[in-house]
Design a protein around this motif. Structure first.
Motif, PDB file in Angstrom:
ATOM      1  N   MET A   1     -64.095 -13.441 -47.537  1.00 19.69           N
ATOM      2  CA  MET A   1     -63.920 -11.940 -47.051  1.00 19.69           C
ATOM      3  C   MET A   1     -64.096 -10.976 -48.311  1.00 19.69           C
ATOM      4  O   MET A   1     -63.572 -11.270 -49.286  1.00 19.69           O
ATOM      5  N   GLY A   2     -65.081 -10.048 -47.892  1.00 13.25           N
ATOM      6  CA  GLY A   2     -65.315  -9.000 -48.949  1.00 13.25           C
ATOM      7  C   GLY A   2     -63.968  -7.948 -49.060  1.00 13.25           C
ATOM      8  O   GLY A   2     -63.185  -8.032 -48.237  1.00 13.25           O
ATOM      9  N   PRO A   3     -64.005  -7.326 -50.363  1.00 15.98           N
ATOM     10  CA  PRO A   3     -62.680  -6.472 -50.506  1.00 15.98           C
ATOM     11  C   PRO A   3     -62.905  -5.110 -49.481  1.00 15.98           C
ATOM     12  O   PRO A   3     -63.846  -4.752 -49.176  1.00 15.98           O
ATOM     13  N   GLY A   4     -62.013  -4.726 -48.821  1.00  9.69           N
ATOM     14  CA  GLY A   4     -61.924  -3.833 -47.889  1.00  9.69           C
ATOM     15  C   GLY A   4     -62.176  -4.017 -46.392  1.00  9.69           C
ATOM     16  O   GLY A   4     -62.364  -3.267 -45.792  1.00  9.69           O
ATOM     17  N   ASN A   5     -62.361  -5.383 -46.147  1.00  7.01           N
ATOM     18  CA  ASN A   5     -63.041  -5.731 -44.979  1.00  7.01           C
ATOM     19  C   ASN A   5     -61.648  -5.980 -44.206  1.00  7.01           C
ATOM     20  O   ASN A   5     -60.896  -6.677 -44.582  1.00  7.01           O
ATOM     21  N   ASP A   6     -61.551  -5.470 -43.096  1.00 10.29           N
ATOM     22  CA  ASP A   6     -60.375  -5.587 -42.159  1.00 10.29           C
ATOM     23  C   ASP A   6     -60.840  -6.361 -40.842  1.00 10.29           C
ATOM     24  O   ASP A   6     -60.110  -6.452 -39.845  1.00 10.29           O
ATOM     25  N   VAL A 163     -67.239 -19.134 -43.754  1.00  2.16           N
ATOM     26  CA  VAL A 163     -67.327 -17.877 -42.768  1.00  2.16           C
ATOM     27  C   VAL A 163     -66.326 -16.773 -43.052  1.00  2.16           C
ATOM     28  O   VAL A 163     -66.529 -15.784 -42.460  1.00  2.16           O
ATOM     29  N   LEU A 164     -64.955 -17.308 -43.715  1.00  2.00           N
ATOM     30  CA  LEU A 164     -63.863 -16.428 -44.017  1.00  2.00           C
ATOM     31  C   LEU A 164     -64.517 -15.248 -44.995  1.00  2.00           C
ATOM     32  O   LEU A 164     -64.042 -14.278 -45.116  1.00  2.00           O
ATOM     33  N   ARG A 165     -65.357 -15.471 -45.788  1.00  2.00           N
ATOM     34  CA  ARG A 165     -65.913 -14.585 -46.640  1.00  2.00           C
ATOM     35  C   ARG A 165     -66.795 -13.525 -46.011  1.00  2.00           C
ATOM     36  O   ARG A 165     -67.318 -12.576 -46.764  1.00  2.00           O
ATOM     37  N   LEU A 166     -67.439 -13.525 -44.571  1.00  2.00           N
ATOM     38  CA  LEU A 166     -68.278 -13.010 -44.190  1.00  2.00           C
ATOM     39  C   LEU A 166     -67.547 -11.637 -43.554  1.00  2.00           C
ATOM     40  O   LEU A 166     -66.436 -11.551 -42.921  1.00  2.00           O
ATOM     41  N   SER A 167     -68.406 -10.519 -43.386  1.00  2.00           N
ATOM     42  CA  SER A 167     -67.883  -9.289 -42.981  1.00  2.00           C
ATOM     43  C   SER A 167     -68.785  -9.154 -41.454  1.00  2.00           C
ATOM     44  O   SER A 167     -69.773  -9.565 -41.268  1.00  2.00           O
ATOM     45  N   TYR A 168     -68.032  -8.383 -40.473  1.00  2.00           N
ATOM     46  CA  TYR A 168     -68.425  -8.379 -39.280  1.00  2.00           C
ATOM     47  C   TYR A 168     -67.980  -6.623 -38.876  1.00  2.00           C
ATOM     48  O   TYR A 168     -67.247  -6.009 -38.981  1.00  2.00           O
ATOM     49  N   THR A 169     -69.201  -6.293 -38.132  1.00  2.00           N
ATOM     50  CA  THR A 169     -69.111  -4.874 -37.406  1.00  2.00           C
ATOM     51  C   THR A 169     -69.359  -5.180 -36.106  1.00  2.00           C
ATOM     52  O   THR A 169     -68.734  -4.459 -35.160  1.00  2.00           O
ATOM     53  N   ASP A 170     -70.126  -5.993 -35.632  1.00  2.00           N
ATOM     54  CA  ASP A 170     -70.331  -6.348 -34.241  1.00  2.00           C
ATOM     55  C   ASP A 170     -69.424  -7.398 -33.787  1.00  2.00           C
ATOM     56  O   ASP A 170     -69.443  -8.657 -34.386  1.00  2.00           O
ATOM     57  N   LEU A 171     -68.630  -7.190 -32.950  1.00  2.00           N
ATOM     58  CA  LEU A 171     -67.594  -8.203 -32.811  1.00  2.00           C
ATOM     59  C   LEU A 171     -67.582  -8.706 -31.412  1.00  2.00           C
ATOM     60  O   LEU A 171     -66.767  -9.268 -30.839  1.00  2.00           O
ATOM     61  N   CYS A 188     -72.669  -9.252 -40.719  1.00  2.00           N
ATOM     62  CA  CYS A 188     -73.577  -8.101 -41.178  1.00  2.00           C
ATOM     63  C   CYS A 188     -73.513  -8.456 -42.699  1.00  2.00           C
ATOM     64  O   CYS A 188     -74.353  -7.504 -43.400  1.00  2.00           O
ATOM     65  N   SER A 189     -72.758  -9.037 -43.341  1.00  2.00           N
ATOM     66  CA  SER A 189     -72.804  -9.407 -44.770  1.00  2.00           C
ATOM     67  C   SER A 189     -74.081 -10.425 -45.079  1.00  2.00           C
ATOM     68  O   SER A 189     -74.732 -10.978 -44.088  1.00  2.00           O
ATOM     69  N   ASP A 190     -74.161 -10.727 -46.333  1.00  2.00           N
ATOM     70  CA  ASP A 190     -75.195 -11.888 -46.506  1.00  2.00           C
ATOM     71  C   ASP A 190     -74.845 -13.111 -46.305  1.00  2.00           C
ATOM     72  O   ASP A 190     -73.747 -13.462 -46.501  1.00  2.00           O
ATOM     73  N   THR A 191     -75.793 -13.920 -45.436  1.00  2.00           N
ATOM     74  CA  THR A 191     -75.344 -14.931 -45.007  1.00  2.00           C
ATOM     75  C   THR A 191     -76.364 -16.125 -45.611  1.00  2.00           C
ATOM     76  O   THR A 191     -76.277 -17.411 -45.194  1.00  2.00           O
ATOM     77  N   PHE A 192     -76.928 -16.137 -46.890  1.00  2.00           N
ATOM     78  CA  PHE A 192     -77.708 -16.965 -47.376  1.00  2.00           C
ATOM     79  C   PHE A 192     -77.292 -18.120 -47.841  1.00  2.00           C
ATOM     80  O   PHE A 192     -77.559 -19.404 -47.372  1.00  2.00           O
ATOM     81  N   LEU A 193     -75.913 -18.398 -48.253  1.00  2.47           N
ATOM     82  CA  LEU A 193     -75.246 -19.300 -48.747  1.00  2.47           C
ATOM     83  C   LEU A 193     -74.661 -20.189 -47.507  1.00  2.47           C
ATOM     84  O   LEU A 193     -74.807 -21.266 -47.434  1.00  2.47           O
TER      85      LEU A 193
END
Length: 321
Positions: A1-6, A163-171, A188-193
């Motif tokens: 999960m990125g910083p500030g992502n809720d 998956v825990l490191r990913l961010s989402y806007t579309d839920l 919505c974040s980078d999913t290359f890895l």
């Protein structure tokens, strides 16, 4: 999960198979029926194998474990869907979604490994019958089960942490459960890895067992063809016909999901197709393994007789004068 992502404090929406209100009772009844058939059918198979000493062999040991995994696989996804339809709410919390994704990935992978182990068991039974019981001893059976479980757990943990490191806007998840592939696509974040690891693990952990199954059956077919008598060929083929049917159903449905997803780019079509390997295949497994299997049918009949005898011999409670 990125910083500030809720996202972890948000709720996802499982869109299910259809948003038409008039279809919801039909979908509810259909999935409830399939779930009950899956649970009771596989549970009956487990009881038949465990209660009959004649079935305490490697083949039926793996079969009872496959039934257990199928019960767990469907129990992770279908009850939540039924609750959502009943309450008319498609909400699932972030924690519940990650949990559902973790266990569905775990049991789906374990199912895959078990089918490969069962193919290896049939290969030894048909191609090396004299050494079968020596090679396929209880220790090896336990190690094969432990290895398949460990690989499934490690893969599921790795995918979940990524998956825990990913961010989402579309839920809104266009599926009836939190599928790993859909969770990665939705980010919505980078999913290359995530994509790299997912493709590598799929190729290794799905392609490896499939290659083992194909190799085992190529040797089985070659061994059956070398048998001179028609009765011998039929007897040898009948010992692996049920497993071959389940393997064909499982892998054709999984392949169909990815082909439909790639051809149509429709998440809804992929969700409908995924019903085959996540719901239909676990439901059909007990029927495939029992309808043409004399050992299973015999064990079920003996179990019914024992239950009937116990029921009829229950002493009546006499009333005191």
């Amino acid at each position: 999960m990125g910083p500030g992502n809720d996202t972890r404090f948000s709720n996802f929406l499982l869109l299910g198979l259809s948003d038409e209100p008039e279809l919801q009772p039909l979908i509810f009844g259909l999935f409830l029926s399939m779930y009950l058939i899956t649970v009771f059918g596989n549970l009956l198979l487990i009881l038949a194998v465990s209660s009959d000493s004649h079935l305490h062999t490697p083949m039926y040991f793996f079969l009872s474990n496959l039934s257990f995994v199928d019960i767990c696989f469907t129990s992770i996804t279908i009850p939540k869907m039924l609750v959502n339809i009943h309450t008319k709410s498609n909400v699932i919390t972030y924690a519940d979604c990650i949990t559902q994704m973790y266990f569905s990935t775990l049991f789906g992978g374990w199912d895959n490994f078990l089918l490969a182990v069962m193919a290896y068991d049939r290969f030894l039974a048909i191609c090396h019958p004299l050494q079968y019981m020596v090679i396929m001893n209880p220790r090896l059976c336990g190690l094969l089960m432990l290895a398949s479980w460990t690989l499934s757990v490690l893969n599921s943990l790795l995918q979940s942490f990524l998956v825990l490191r990913l961010s989402y806007t579309d839920l809104e998840i266009p599926h009836f459960f939190c599928d790993l592939n859909q969770m990665v696509k939705l980010a919505c974040s980078d999913t290359f890895l995530n994509d790299t690891v997912l493709y590598f693990s799929t190729g290794l952990l799905a392609g490896g067992p499939l290659a083992g199954i194909l190799y085992s059956y190529s040797k089985i077919v070659s061994s059956i063809c070398s048998i001179s008598s028609a009765q011998g060929k039929y007897k040898a083929f009948s010992t692996c016909a049920s497993h071959l049917s389940v393997v064909s159903l499982f892998y054709s449905s999984v392949l169909g999901v990815y082909l439909i997803s790639a051809a149509t780019h429709s998440s809804h079509s992929s969700a409908v197709a995924s019903m085959m390997y996540s719901v239909v295949t676990p439901m059909l497994n007990p029927f495939i393994y029992s309808l043409r299997n004399k050992d299973i049918k015999g064990a079920l009949k003996r179990m019914y007789r024992i239950i009937g005898i116990k029921w009829t011999t229950v002493p009546e409670v006499k009333k005191c004068p």
